[in-house]
Design an enzyme around this catalytic site. Structure first.
Site, PDB file in Angstrom:
ATOM      1  CG  HIS A   4      -7.160   7.101   1.468  1.00  0.00           C
ATOM      2  ND1 HIS A   4      -6.876   6.134   0.542  1.00  0.00           N
ATOM      3  CD2 HIS A   4      -6.210   7.001   2.411  1.00  0.00           C
ATOM      4  CE1 HIS A   4      -5.791   5.477   0.915  1.00  0.00           C
ATOM      5  NE2 HIS A   4      -5.364   5.995   2.046  1.00  0.00           N
ATOM      6  CG  ASP A  27      -5.355   3.358   4.953  1.00  0.00           C
ATOM      7  OD1 ASP A  27      -5.985   3.380   6.014  1.00  0.00           O
ATOM      8  OD2 ASP A  27      -4.371   4.090   4.745  1.00  0.00           O
ATOM      9  CG  HIS A  72      -1.799   1.201   1.311  1.00  0.00           C
ATOM     10  ND1 HIS A  72      -2.721   1.504   0.331  1.00  0.00           N
ATOM     11  CD2 HIS A  72      -1.907   2.187   2.226  1.00  0.00           C
ATOM     12  CE1 HIS A  72      -3.364   2.606   0.655  1.00  0.00           C
ATOM     13  NE2 HIS A  72      -2.865   3.048   1.802  1.00  0.00           N
ATOM     14  CG  ASP A 129      -1.162   6.356   2.274  1.00  0.00           C
ATOM     15  OD1 ASP A 129      -2.261   5.886   1.931  1.00  0.00           O
ATOM     16  OD2 ASP A 129      -0.699   6.211   3.412  1.00  0.00           O
TER      17      ASP A 129
END
Length: 1057
Positions: free
Chosen positions: A577, A372, A260, A262
């Protein structure tokens, strides 16, 4: 002679094995200390430092200066390039040779002009394999480059992970050497770690636990780290243990490599580009070495970045995708926030993402991958299904603060009844490391035991990237089928969901939103980002609509498809997000604001071009083009330009005579005179005799009354709303003895996640902000607008100015607000106590609305003390209600009968400057008879957010008004008009409509455009084989179920000009 069996003490035996593999204790004689053999320093080390993120070809041409291990470099966000010259000793022939590199900051190894390995201490990647077996003829000397970012895996927070970055942080290389790597030691270390994990994880009351511990102890007995010839006996003991199989009923874990990243968070966007390269090139190496290893990867934006900046790496990813080892997932442009983006923006995430995956990897995704984000809208199942997605994976609801979500595998049903198969990895993480305790946790925590026997296991360092390591893969391969543990299969998302789907008969269904009981401060943090998001969603809506109409009207107009795609992708990027939510560092927030400014600037240019095309060749006088971008008739008071730069208020009707999108020219808009009055009083400019302007009652206490014949609002001398009356019924909307428009301040100190969380206990610190009598003054008096304004000192450091406005014909009172905000850990809201009683309030969400309780009967109710909505929230009882509208806010709550709008926060991490400074926003209050549907609350909120467009045009404007579309039912909203993605000769439009009331409805879509064919399509604009729509005169009949979103394609004839 064999040693006699001895009694074993559990703790001492366990710790004996732990010390044997410890990286801290007894490394002079234990197994861990033998992981590397002979070593030597690098032949030469040199470096250069730059504030730029340079491409490789440019970097290697720079002036490198001699460097040494221990040298420091920096500051934060700079880059230090190292030239590493190596000479491998002749004595190391037939050995595995590594470059051991340890530095602060994230590194990327370059070899022969290509990235080959990510390096980071935090991600347990501190060596690069130069050769797995040095051959006689292999070169002994080579030069590598190591690109080191002056930031860590999780940014550069000063003192804590989420603190604002330390701008002067220094970094250091602590190791740079060549070493012989002992693969057989590594394999034995993995076995011993797993045996220890089973001994501890299964516990002292489990037979298999003792077998694991005793096997590990026996390995220690037979293994002499200094004598490699003892290793085969030890490895045979381990193999015999792990070769004992489990039963047929064992749970199956589907292990997938995962990383993951971001897209921006505690580091800027540009650093994410390099994080992708560092992480994915390491995954490529793992795929090369482990043919059964599958790596999943979401976010088309990140793949696009790698395609542009690292084309060689990108080609390898495509190659492994063809082999089935690299698995693109998610289907969206980025992993967006699940609450704040509009319904249309969510559609575009999938449209852009799925088209990218199809074009670049040959197929679309079948699973939505959003591990997430901070909650999940109830409309996502419908959007997913219409974008070709049937499966959904996340794990974020495991972060719930109050209630444990009752399922890990279930069907999720959305607002319209659409269902997807949802799975939450029961280990409650997307960053597993392949350890036994994680495998056991995955089985133990599964809340759907007996209903399904398969679970996902996502392994690899994440958030800041890093991804899987070879050790993780080795652990999971060793645990493939071992008695005492679940089966572990290196698997793919497709295999996982196929297994879940084949055994889904007993799965439960969850209906409605997936609300995260945490991070609800993200609905409010960084208000300027929220405002930019709402504004740019509107701008792109308007540009697409006007460009579509220009396309239909002018044969010479070229629809700006490429420009719009670029602007949409910028907006979608900002809806990541950790960006639109405001939970990012200052650098990211500033970049996001620049993206919004680009969208505004280019969007307005495109609007002007479309307006000019619409006016080309018209015989009318020069003037203004008035555009109604909403599908209903409306009349608004607008400030219109006058010669000399002055502006005058004008009462402007929308074009046409029925509910429609449309256009009209307005060269001489009607400007009714504003009669003088002692206090602000608004009357209808087209008043009938029974609704003529009336002088307001004399106010001796400094209060002001605004009255337009629809609503009457009374403000006390401090600006609070003491009365709001619906004139036709005489019904009072403000609770008896209470005051609306009451600003309130709260202490806002969460437990840890500063920008993210507002805690329930903040409600215990409520302090009304008291105004000073005499600050209320009349603004505009009578005519088409009445207003009053006041100043309010919020604190010694912060103040606001507000103009309360009531326009002729308008069913709501507007509150135009300017705040100068300089606070720390404070939360500003505005409250409206209503004379309404209801156990639930209604909140607008994407393409619809839902109800949430106004009470705290259960822990699920109480956990929703702060929720999100889009343009409106409504509290209604039978026959009457009160709606609170806004133009850029998302955080709201309704407790009891008090409607509250969250305005501003003041967190200090990860951005110490978040929300500081000047803000402008508008909210409105609308009392109504009947239901909010019948009272047109939905239309009113749209009108507040999409005012009539007033566009100056250089030439003649159309002499006659005309309209493009109208819909026969007020329950149906025309949300979007755009050119189709695949548009032969550019002559196809896509219309997106949705049912907004929550009802089954048949309606007629009327159009004046030259339509030659119409058919239904899905959200990816793929034709519905049974979706032909017969055109009857100029009408199309459409059928909707509650909250259904429908898209249709209109093929147009070419205009005559």
């Amino acid at each position: 002679m064999a040693a006699a069996p001895a009694l074993k003490h559990w703790r001492t035996t366990l710790e004996r094995v732990e010390k044997f593999v410890s990286p801290l204790y007894f490394t002079d004689c234990n197994l861990r200390g033998r992981l590397f053999g002979d070593s030597c320093p690098v032949a030469a080390l040199s470096s250069f430092l730059t504030p730029e993120r340079l491409p490789y070809q440019e970097a290697v041409r720079q002036d490198f200066r001699p460097a040494h291990v221990g040298d420091s470099f920096g500051p934060t966000w700079w880059t230090c390039w190292f030239r590493v010259e190596l000479t491998i000793p002749e004595a190391w022939v037939d050995q595995e040779v590594h470059l051991r590199w340890e530095s602060d900051g994230e590194g990327l190894v370059w070899r022969d002009g290509e990235p080959v390995q990510g390096l980071t201490k935090e991600g347990e990647k501190t060596s690069y394999v130069l050769t797995d077996r040095l051959g006689e003829g292999d070169p002994r000397s080579l030069t590598l480059y190591v690109e080191v970012a002056c930031s860590g895996l999780l940014g550069a927070g000063k003192g804590s992970m989420i603190a604002a970055p330390d701008p002067e942080k220094r970094f250091q290389v602590s190791r740079a050497e060549l070493a012989v790597f002992r693969r057989h030691v590594c394999e034995l270390l993995v076995d011993l770690e797993l045996l220890l994990g089973m001994a501890k994880g299964l516990g002292e009351d489990n037979q298999r636990s003792f077998q694991a511990l005793y096997t590990a102890n026996q390995i220690v007995n037979v293994c002499d780290p200094a004598q490699p010839e003892t290793f085969p006996v030890a490895q045979a003991l381990a193999s015999r243990f792990f070769g004992q199989r489990g039963g047929e009923s064992q749970h199956t874990i589907h292990a997938m490599g995962h990383c993951h990243i971001d897209t921006a968070w505690l580091w800027p966007f540009k650093e994410t580009v390099r994080k992708c390269a560092r992480s994915w090139v390491t995954a490529v190496r793992l795929m090369e070495q482990n043919p059964e290893f599958i790596f999943v990867c979401s976010q088309a934006q990140q793949l696009e970045w790698v395609k542009v900046h690292y084309p060689g790496l990108y080609a390898r990813l495509q190659e492994f995708a063809n082999r089935g080892q690299f698995a693109p997932v998610g289907g969206t442009w980025v992993e967006m926030d699940g609450n704040l983006p509009s319904g249309e923006a969510m559609v575009r995430q999938f449209l852009q993402g799925q088209n990218f995956f199809l074009q670049e990897f040959g197929k679309r995704c079948s699973e939505f991958w959003l591990p997430d984000t901070f909650g999940y809208s109830a409309q996502l199942p419908q959007i997913m299904r219409s974008c070709g997605i049937r499966h959904f994976l996340t794990q974020k609801l495991s972060w719930n603060l109050v209630n444990s979500f009752p399922h890990h595998t279930f069907f999720w049903e959305g607002l319209d009844g659409s269902r997807v198969l949802a799975h939450f990895p029961p280990g409650d993480s997307y960053g597993m490391q392949g350890r036994v305790e994680e495998v056991l946790k995955t089985v133990a925590q599964n809340r759907d035991k007996g209903r399904t026997n398969h679970s996902a296991f996502l392994f690899g360092f994440g958030d800041g990237g890093g991804g899987p390591t070879q050790t993780m893969v080795d652990r999971l391969k060793r645990l493939r089928n071992t008695d005492g543990l679940p089966r572990v299969r290196l698997s793919s998302p497709g295999e996982l969901f196929s297994a879940l789907e084949s055994d889904s008969g007993q799965l439960c269904t969850w209906v409605g939103e997936l609300f995260l009981e945490l991070h609800n401060g993200t609905y409010t943090t960084h208000a300027q980002i929220k405002k930019g998001n709402r504004e740019c969603e509107r701008i792109l809506h308007d540009v697409e609509l006007l460009s579509s109409l220009a396309l239909a009207r002018s044969a010479r107009f070229l629809y700006p498809a490429a420009q719009l795609q670029g602007l949409w992708r910028l907006l979608l990027l900002n809806q990541f997000h950790d960006v639109v939510t405001g939970s990012c560092i200052q650098l990211v927030a500033e970049e996001a604001m620049c993206h919004y400014e680009d969208i505004r600037s280019h969007g307005n240019t495109l609007l002007s071009a479309a307006a000019a095309a619409l006016c080309a060749g018209e015989p009318g006088p020069e003037g203004l083009l008035i555009v109604n971008t909403l599908p209903w008739e409306r009349t608004e008071v607008l400030a219109l330009p006058r010669p000399g730069g002055a502006r005058s208020l004008g009462l402007i009707p929308s074009p046409g005579d029925s509910a429609q999108h449309g256009l009209c020219s307005c060269s001489h808009p009607r400007l009714p005179a504003a009669p003088a009055a002692p206090t602000a009083c608004v009357g209808s400019a087209r008043a009938r005799a029974d609704s003529a302007l009336r002088p307001p009652p004399t106010e001796t206490d400094g209060a002001v009354t605004l009255d337009n014949g629809i609503v009457r609002a009374r403000l006390n001398p401090t600006g609070c709303l003491t009365s709001l009356v619906l004139v036709a019924s005489g019904r009072e909307a403000i609770a008896e003895g209470a005051m609306g428009n009451q600003f309130v301040l709260f202490e806002d100190v969460p437990l840890y996640w500063d920008a993210w969380d507002v805690m329930d206990y903040h409600l215990e610190t409520r302090k009304p902000v008291l105004g000073q009598s005499g600050t209320l003054a009349v603004g505009t008096e009578g005519g088409v607008r009445g207003s009053a304004w006041f100043l309010l000192q919020i604190s010694p450091s912060s103040w606001l100015r507000q103009e309360v406005v009531l326009d002729v014909g308008c069913p709501y009172v507007c509150f135009h607000t300017e705040v100068h905000w300089h606070e720390a850990h404070k939360f500003l809201k505005v409250e409206f106590p209503a004379r309404v009683r209801s156990p639930q309030a209604t909140y607008e969400v994407q393409f619809g609305h839902l109800q949430r309780p106004t009470h705290c009967n259960t822990s699920w109710d109480w956990a929703r003390f702060e929720v999100w909505a889009h343009r409106w929230v409504d509290l209604s009882e039978h026959g009457f209600g009160l709606a609170l509208l806004n133009d850029c806010k998302y955080g709201v709550s309704v407790r009891g009968s008090v409607l509250s709008l969250s305005l501003l926060r003041a967190p200090k991490a990860p951005d110490a400057t978040a929300d500081m400074g000047r803000h402008e926003f508008t909210y409105a209050l609308m009392p109504h008879q009947g239901s909010f549907q019948d009272a047109s609350v939905i239309q009113a909120a749209y009108s507040l957010n999409f005012p009539l467009l007033v566009l100056p045009v250089p030439g003649p404007a159309p002499a006659a008004a005309w309209s493009a579309f109208s819909v026969s039912s007020p329950a149906v909203v025309v949300e979007t008009v755009k050119q189709a993605e695949a548009s032969p000769e550019g002559r196809r439009l896509v219309l997106r409509l949705y049912e907004a009331h929550g009802s089954h409805v048949d309606c007629w879509l009327h159009t004046s455009l030259p339509v030659k064919e119409a058919f239904l399509c899905d959200l990816l604009e793929r034709r519905d084989p049974a979706g032909h729509l017969p055109l009857r005169d100029t009408c199309l009949k459409l059928t909707f179920s509650p909250f259904q979103v429908r898209s249709l394609v209109l093929a147009l004839r070419s205009p005559e000009n």
